[in-house]
Design a protein around this motif. Structure first.
Motif, PDB file in Angstrom:
ATOM      1  N   GLU A 195     -15.107  44.295  44.224  1.00 44.54           N
ATOM      2  CA  GLU A 195     -14.726  43.266  43.256  1.00 44.54           C
ATOM      3  C   GLU A 195     -13.652  43.776  42.298  1.00 44.54           C
ATOM      4  N   ARG A 196     -13.722  45.057  41.980  1.00 44.49           N
ATOM      5  CA  ARG A 196     -12.765  45.648  41.048  1.00 44.49           C
ATOM      6  C   ARG A 196     -11.661  46.424  41.757  1.00 44.49           C
ATOM      7  N   GLU A 197     -11.965  46.978  42.913  1.00 46.97           N
ATOM      8  CA  GLU A 197     -10.996  47.848  43.589  1.00 46.97           C
ATOM      9  C   GLU A 197      -9.971  47.081  44.410  1.00 46.97           C
ATOM     10  N   LEU A 198     -10.347  45.903  44.926  1.00 42.03           N
ATOM     11  CA  LEU A 198      -9.449  45.120  45.776  1.00 42.03           C
ATOM     12  C   LEU A 198      -8.768  44.006  44.977  1.00 42.03           C
ATOM     13  N   ILE A 215      -7.229  36.392  42.966  1.00 45.32           N
ATOM     14  CA  ILE A 215      -8.223  35.714  43.795  1.00 45.32           C
ATOM     15  C   ILE A 215      -9.262  36.734  44.248  1.00 45.32           C
ATOM     16  N   LYS A 216     -10.525  36.454  44.013  1.00 52.38           N
ATOM     17  CA  LYS A 216     -11.617  37.348  44.387  1.00 52.38           C
ATOM     18  C   LYS A 216     -12.221  36.907  45.729  1.00 52.38           C
ATOM     19  N   PRO A 217     -12.782  37.854  46.501  1.00 49.05           N
ATOM     20  CA  PRO A 217     -13.462  37.451  47.737  1.00 49.05           C
ATOM     21  C   PRO A 217     -14.669  36.580  47.411  1.00 49.05           C
ATOM     22  N   GLN A 218     -14.879  35.553  48.233  1.00 44.74           N
ATOM     23  CA  GLN A 218     -16.020  34.657  47.985  1.00 44.74           C
ATOM     24  C   GLN A 218     -17.335  35.273  48.442  1.00 44.74           C
ATOM     25  N   TYR A 219     -17.288  35.996  49.552  1.00 43.13           N
ATOM     26  CA  TYR A 219     -18.502  36.668  50.015  1.00 43.13           C
ATOM     27  C   TYR A 219     -18.130  37.793  50.969  1.00 43.13           C
ATOM     28  N   THR A 220     -19.140  38.627  51.271  1.00 41.60           N
ATOM     29  CA  THR A 220     -18.932  39.815  52.089  1.00 41.60           C
ATOM     30  C   THR A 220     -19.826  39.765  53.314  1.00 41.60           C
ATOM     31  N   LEU A 221     -19.244  40.107  54.475  1.00 42.19           N
ATOM     32  CA  LEU A 221     -20.002  40.216  55.718  1.00 42.19           C
ATOM     33  C   LEU A 221     -19.799  41.629  56.264  1.00 42.19           C
ATOM     34  N   ARG A 224     -16.306  43.096  55.984  1.00 42.56           N
ATOM     35  CA  ARG A 224     -15.331  42.000  55.929  1.00 42.56           C
ATOM     36  C   ARG A 224     -15.462  41.254  54.607  1.00 42.56           C
ATOM     37  N   PHE A 225     -14.334  41.095  53.945  1.00 43.64           N
ATOM     38  CA  PHE A 225     -14.290  40.363  52.673  1.00 43.64           C
ATOM     39  C   PHE A 225     -13.579  39.050  52.928  1.00 43.64           C
ATOM     40  N   VAL A 226     -14.293  37.946  52.676  1.00 40.12           N
ATOM     41  CA  VAL A 226     -13.849  36.631  53.137  1.00 40.12           C
ATOM     42  C   VAL A 226     -13.338  35.800  51.961  1.00 40.12           C
ATOM     43  N   TYR A 227     -12.158  35.186  52.165  1.00 38.64           N
ATOM     44  CA  TYR A 227     -11.517  34.313  51.172  1.00 38.64           C
ATOM     45  C   TYR A 227     -11.330  32.947  51.832  1.00 38.64           C
TER      46      TYR A 227
END
Length: 419
Positions: A195-198, A215-221, A224-227
């Motif tokens: 959240e802070r590094e990317l 823009i922050k990623p909405q969720y993580t799989l 994988r960071f998904v937008y």
């Protein structure tokens, strides 16, 4: 009892904080009237914006139409994600030194407009870049006056980026906008606090002035960071660019209505019509870019001539208090009096003459209202079908580091758009 050393350290930290806090983002500076045809290129030939993998060369080309073989120097600044200068010393991001004179230049050959053409390649024997990130290249004259500056990026290929263009989910703009959705795969890296590094930046047709950031990623799989935003990552589709080609400066072309020889050649373009509200029509373009070219010689850099290009626009919408400008990559999408169109009562058209080097050019018309707000679609309209290029830049700052790396890039094109 608090020691004197503590006070000195605290004071130093406070001063450092204020110095860094006051840094402003660096903006690109447009050149004076006598600097023309600025080109920056990497290995991604045909693209408007140099995207360099660490170690790849940056090529810079520009003309001075004074033609007096003036001396020019280059400087390079490493920047953070937000284009504020980073806290790195030059020795940390550069081997060698900058502020070197550009030694490769030639005078024009067999042209009516005399000019000196300057060429710079980085890395060279003086300068090599060591780190990825945002960079600002600035060109100065021999009196240390800034002539112009341009952005470029250097990246590491450490993460994968998969992206696609969709129709927006906002029904009020579904016919006009394009939505970018993407994901970042960091399987080759270990992130402690993504959240802070990317951080990411999304560019349409390589234009920083309209970039979407923060823009922050909405969720993580897993890794994988998904937008997959529905509206926050959407752009107006705009329209295909107008174009002209005058590589044959003395002959006709489908986009040139007439030619006149005075002190220089004058090329009068066919009058463009306002396209807002008209149905979308596909017209292949190069997304605002330009290509210097001539059939009169072997080296366009010094053998392409300059011509006065006469733009004209038939517009009948109410633009009270607003101004119209013609722009493209050829003038870095500038807004100034040089590229402003003025109404001609005799022809009932908005007109502007610009001195441009021979070649193929994309251009568009934009409107600026009384508040200084730029509307790029008021004249041309906006359509979800328009072909656009999108670039996703992935930044990374590890905890404790003092600069932002670029660890990956992704691209996609709206020629394949998903519902």
């Amino acid at each position: 009892m608090i020691s004197r050393t503590f006070y000195i350290s605290a004071l130093f930290a406070l001063v450092s904080f204020f110095i860094h806090a006051q840094k402003a983002p660096l903006e690109e500076v447009d050149p004076p009237y006598f600097i023309k045809s600025i080109e920056l290129a990497g290995t991604n030939n045909g693209d408007q914006f140099p995207i360099l993998k660490l170690g790849e060369p940056l090529k810079v080309n520009f003309d001075d139409i004074n033609g007096d073989e003036a001396d020019y120097y280059y400087k390079i600044v490493h920047c953070n994600y937000d284009w504020t200068p980073s806290n790195l010393a030059k020795a940390q991001y550069m081997r060698g030194m900058d502020n070197q004179r550009i030694i490769n230049y030639e005078n024009s050959f067999n042209t009516l407009q005399l000019y000196s053409n300057y060429r710079l390649t980085i890395p060279n024997r003086f300068t090599t870049l060591l780190l990825s990130g945002n960079y600002m290249l600035s060109i100065y004259n021999d009196e240390d006056e800034l002539m112009f500056s341009r952005k470029f990026i250097v990246y590491e290929n450490s993460v994968g980026v998969a992206a696609a263009v969709h129709r927006t989910r906002d029904l009020s703009t579904i016919q006009q906008d394009q939505l970018i959705q993407f994901e970042i795969n960091t399987s080759s890296m270990r992130l402690r606090n993504p959240e802070r590094e990317l951080k990411v930046a999304i560019l349409q047709n390589y234009q920083w002035k309209t970039a979407i950031t923060d823009i922050k990623p909405q969720y993580t799989l897993g890794t994988r960071f998904v937008y997959r935003y529905n509206t926050e990552t959407s752009f107006p589709g705009g329209n295909e660019y107008y174009n002209f080609d005058n590589k044959e400066i003395r002959g006709g072309n489908v986009s040139i209505a007439s030619i006149e020889l005075k002190d220089l050649y004058h090329n009068y373009l066919h009058t463009n019509a306002t396209r807002a509200g008209e149905p979308y029509t596909f017209n292949p373009d190069i997304n605002g870019d330009f290509l210097i070219n001539t059939i009169q010689g072997d080296d366009p850099s010094i053998e392409a001539d300059y011509a006065v290009i006469h733009f004209s626009l038939a517009n009948y919408m109410n633009l009270t208090g607003s101004k119209i400008y013609v722009q493209g990559r050829f003038n870095n999408y500038a807004i100034n009096e040089e590229n402003q169109l003025f109404y001609n009562e005799e022809t009932d058209l908005y007109e502007a003459p610009l001195l441009l080097k021979q070649g193929f050019y994309n251009y568009r018309y934009v409107v600026v209202n009384e508040k200084g707000e730029v509307d790029p679609v008021k004249i041309s309209g906006s359509n979800f079908e328009t072909e656009n290029e999108y670039l996703i830049i992935v930044y990374f700052r590890k905890f404790g580091e003092i600069y932002d790396r670029i660890i990956g890039i992704g691209s996609t094109n709206s020629s394949v758009i998903k519902n």
